[in-house]
Design a protein around this motif. Structure first.
Motif, short mmCIF file in Angstrom:
data_model
loop_
_atom_site.label_atom_id
_atom_site.label_comp_id
_atom_site.label_asym_id
_atom_site.label_seq_id
_atom_site.Cartn_x
_atom_site.Cartn_y
_atom_site.Cartn_z
N GLN A 111 -3.02 -42.19 -15.87
CA GLN A 111 -2.56 -42.22 -14.47
C GLN A 111 -1.21 -42.93 -14.35
O GLN A 111 -0.31 -42.44 -13.65
CB GLN A 111 -3.61 -42.92 -13.61
N LEU A 112 -1.06 -44.07 -15.00
CA LEU A 112 0.20 -44.80 -14.94
C LEU A 112 1.33 -44.02 -15.62
O LEU A 112 2.47 -44.03 -15.16
CB LEU A 112 0.04 -46.17 -15.59
N ALA A 113 1.00 -43.33 -16.71
CA ALA A 113 2.02 -42.53 -17.41
C ALA A 113 2.52 -41.40 -16.53
O ALA A 113 3.68 -40.97 -16.65
CB ALA A 113 1.45 -41.98 -18.71
N ARG A 114 1.67 -40.90 -15.62
CA ARG A 114 2.08 -39.84 -14.69
C ARG A 114 2.88 -40.38 -13.52
O ARG A 114 3.32 -39.62 -12.66
CB ARG A 114 0.85 -39.11 -14.16
N GLY A 115 3.04 -41.69 -13.47
CA GLY A 115 3.76 -42.29 -12.35
C GLY A 115 2.86 -42.65 -11.19
O GLY A 115 3.36 -43.01 -10.11
N GLY A 116 1.54 -42.59 -11.39
CA GLY A 116 0.60 -42.94 -10.33
C GLY A 116 0.20 -44.39 -10.35
O GLY A 116 0.65 -45.18 -11.20
N SER A 117 -0.65 -44.76 -9.41
CA SER A 117 -1.13 -46.13 -9.28
C SER A 117 -2.61 -46.19 -9.59
O SER A 117 -3.32 -45.19 -9.54
CB SER A 117 -0.85 -46.66 -7.87
N VAL A 118 -3.10 -47.41 -9.89
CA VAL A 118 -4.49 -47.60 -10.31
C VAL A 118 -5.09 -48.78 -9.56
O VAL A 118 -4.46 -49.83 -9.40
CB VAL A 118 -4.57 -47.86 -11.83
N LEU A 119 -6.33 -48.59 -9.09
CA LEU A 119 -7.10 -49.67 -8.48
C LEU A 119 -8.39 -49.84 -9.28
O LEU A 119 -9.26 -48.97 -9.26
CB LEU A 119 -7.43 -49.34 -7.02
N LEU A 120 -8.51 -50.95 -9.99
CA LEU A 120 -9.72 -51.27 -10.74
C LEU A 120 -10.66 -52.04 -9.81
O LEU A 120 -10.23 -52.94 -9.10
CB LEU A 120 -9.39 -52.14 -11.96
N HIS A 121 -11.95 -51.69 -9.84
CA HIS A 121 -12.87 -52.40 -8.96
C HIS A 121 -14.22 -52.58 -9.65
O HIS A 121 -14.58 -51.83 -10.57
CB HIS A 121 -13.03 -51.67 -7.62
N GLY A 122 -14.94 -53.59 -9.20
CA GLY A 122 -16.24 -53.92 -9.77
C GLY A 122 -16.60 -55.34 -9.42
O GLY A 122 -15.80 -56.08 -8.84
N PRO A 123 -17.80 -55.79 -9.77
CA PRO A 123 -18.25 -57.13 -9.42
C PRO A 123 -17.55 -58.22 -10.22
O PRO A 123 -16.85 -57.95 -11.20
CB PRO A 123 -19.75 -57.09 -9.72
N ALA A 124 -17.78 -59.46 -9.82
CA ALA A 124 -17.19 -60.60 -10.51
C ALA A 124 -17.64 -60.63 -11.96
O ALA A 124 -18.81 -60.40 -12.26
CB ALA A 124 -17.58 -61.90 -9.81
N VAL B 270 -9.72 -55.43 -7.77
CA VAL B 270 -10.37 -56.02 -6.60
C VAL B 270 -11.86 -56.17 -6.90
O VAL B 270 -12.49 -55.32 -7.52
CB VAL B 270 -10.16 -55.15 -5.34
N ARG B 271 -12.42 -57.28 -6.45
CA ARG B 271 -13.85 -57.53 -6.63
C ARG B 271 -14.64 -56.79 -5.56
O ARG B 271 -14.38 -56.93 -4.36
CB ARG B 271 -14.16 -59.02 -6.52
N THR B 272 -15.58 -55.97 -6.00
CA THR B 272 -16.42 -55.23 -5.07
C THR B 272 -17.84 -55.17 -5.63
O THR B 272 -18.06 -55.28 -6.83
CB THR B 272 -15.93 -53.78 -4.88
N GLU B 273 -18.78 -54.99 -4.74
CA GLU B 273 -20.17 -54.81 -5.13
C GLU B 273 -20.65 -53.40 -4.83
O GLU B 273 -21.73 -53.00 -5.25
CB GLU B 273 -21.06 -55.82 -4.41
#
Length: 272
Positions: A31-44, A178-181
């Protein structure tokens, strides 16, 4: 903190990355190589920051400018703090390219001088952040790295989201965690560039937990104990490592069937 072309991340984050994170890392990399952005999410404790640091280290060299912030809960009430982390050190570089009203509002927000607020200077501040990012991108690609986005102060989050939604084809990529449940990451996704890919960082398998424990030096644990660690931690790598540490420090390990000792540090993490 703002980092320039020589941006590097600690090498210590990379060995753990390959343990159970190949798929999410590969998707983010593409995704980053294509010039896009990334949002990683999951619990603590699930390993979002580890993946984020490694991706930032790998992609930082391709960017002319890397802007970085990492929020904390105790500082989330301070307005414009994350914005100051991101743009504070490049203000001089972009100041000559901003209209006077935008520059005045941005300087007031970043330095704490004056009485800048979103209510009073809302439009000028929003446009100033957008203009600053466009000015930086005009000189070369920009990578924004933001960890623990859930703790961004509300003013910075609003300004960054406003700019992100309007960057269009401007070469600015965002790499955030971002921390998410559950599904609440949608709220953060709406404040990201339209092309953002949301990736959930999932729990580790029992085999991966065993490999992680061995990599960190917690070797020689019985298979039954590793199984208990995996079950008790739910595959959360931080929780598994805390349990492994507690067991290594315990001179009398629990007998089969006994509950594992839960260290105070882990109780605090769970409660928070």
């Amino acid at each position: 903190m703002t980092v320039r072309r020589d941006f590097k991340e600690p090498a210590r984050c990379r060995p753990d990355l390959v343990i159970g994170r190949e798929e999410v890392f590969g998707q983010a990399r593409e995704q980053l190589a294509r010039g896009g952005s990334v949002l990683l999410h999951g619990p603590a404790g699930i390993g979002k920051s580890t993946v984020l640091r490694a991706l930032a280290a790998e992609n930082g060299g391709a960017a002319r400018t890397v802007l970085r912030c990492s929020a904390t809960e105790s500082e989330s009430h301070l307005p414009f703090l994350a914005l100051a982390d991101l743009l504070g050190l490049v203000l001089d570089e972009v100041s000559g390219k901003l209209p006077a009203a935008q520059l005045t509002a941005l300087e007031s927000a970043l330095t704490g001088r004056g009485e800048s607020t979103l209510q009073r200077d809302g439009l000028a501040l929003r446009l100033a952040v957008l203009s600053a990012l466009r000015a930086l991108a005009a000189e070369g690609p920009v990578l924004i790295v933001a960890d623990d986005v859930q703790w961004l102060d509300s003013a910075s989050a609003e300004l960054l989201g406003f700019a992100a939604r309007r960057l269009g084809e401007t070469p600015v990529r965002m790499l955030c965690a971002v921390r998410t449940e559950g599904q609440e990451y949608d709220r953060h996704l709406r404040a990201s560039p339209p092309d953002t890919l949301a990736l959930r960082v999932n729990p580790l398998t029992r085999t991966q937990v065993s490999e992680l424990l061995g990599h960190r030096g917690y070797t020689g644990l019985p298979r039954s104990t590793v199984r208990d660690i995996h079950r008790t931690s739910g595959g959360n790598p931080l929780f598994a490592l805390e349990l492994g540490r507690a067991l290594s420090e315990n001179p009398t390990p629990p007998r089969p069937g006994e509950p594992l000792p839960v260290p105070t540090s882990l109780r605090t993490l769970v409660l928070n």
